[in-house]
Design a protein around this motif. Sequence first.
Motif, short mmCIF file in Angstrom:
data_model
loop_
_atom_site.label_atom_id
_atom_site.label_comp_id
_atom_site.label_asym_id
_atom_site.label_seq_id
_atom_site.Cartn_x
_atom_site.Cartn_y
_atom_site.Cartn_z
N ASP A 254 13.71 -14.22 -25.25
CA ASP A 254 13.19 -15.22 -24.01
C ASP A 254 13.88 -14.32 -22.65
O ASP A 254 13.30 -14.76 -22.05
N LEU A 255 15.22 -13.21 -22.90
CA LEU A 255 14.93 -12.72 -21.97
C LEU A 255 13.54 -11.92 -21.34
O LEU A 255 13.92 -11.27 -20.85
N GLY A 256 12.84 -11.67 -23.17
CA GLY A 256 11.55 -10.17 -22.60
C GLY A 256 12.29 -9.21 -22.87
O GLY A 256 11.10 -8.33 -23.30
N LEU A 257 13.16 -8.81 -24.28
CA LEU A 257 13.36 -7.55 -24.94
C LEU A 257 13.05 -8.01 -25.95
O LEU A 257 13.81 -8.95 -27.42
N LEU A 258 11.62 -7.84 -26.62
CA LEU A 258 10.99 -8.70 -27.50
C LEU A 258 11.17 -7.57 -28.58
O LEU A 258 10.66 -7.69 -29.63
#
Length: 145
Positions: A108-112
Motif C-alpha cells: 500500500d505504501l508502494g513497496l511492491l
Amino acid sequence: MTGRPPGARSIDDILADARRRLVRLEPAEAYKEFSVGDGLLVDIRPQAHRAAEGEVPGSLIIERNVLEWRFDPAGQARLPEATGYDVRVIVLCSEGYTSSLAAAALHDLGLLRATDVVGGYRAWRSAGLPTTGAPWPAAPDPTYH
C-alpha cells in the motif's frame, strides 16, 4: 449488534486478499535472497516472541506497530534501509499470518517487492536455517488456526 455490519470482512477474507498481492517465499528462498543481500529480512515479532523462540542472525528487528513508518520512503521516521520504493523487504513473523498482512501494508505504501515467509520463523527454524537464542516453543500459537 450480533450480525456482521455491511462491508465488514472476516480476517480470513482480509488475509486471503493480502496474500493474493504477494509472491510469498518459502524459508529456503527467503534465506537465499537475504544471505546474498538481495532482500532485507525484517522480523516483526514482539520482543516476547523473539525471546521465547529465538532470532535470525542479521535480520532487522522492527516490531509490527511501527513497520510502515520505518519503511515509507517519503516518511520522516524511515530507516536508512528504506532507500526507495524498489527495496526488497521480506517480512517474518512467527507463523506467516501477520507477516502477510504487514507485507500487503508495505505494498500500500508502494513497496511492491515486499513479501513474506511462508510459515514464518517456525518454518524457517524447522528448515534448519540459521537461528540464535531460545529453544523451540512447545506448541503453535493458538491465535491462528
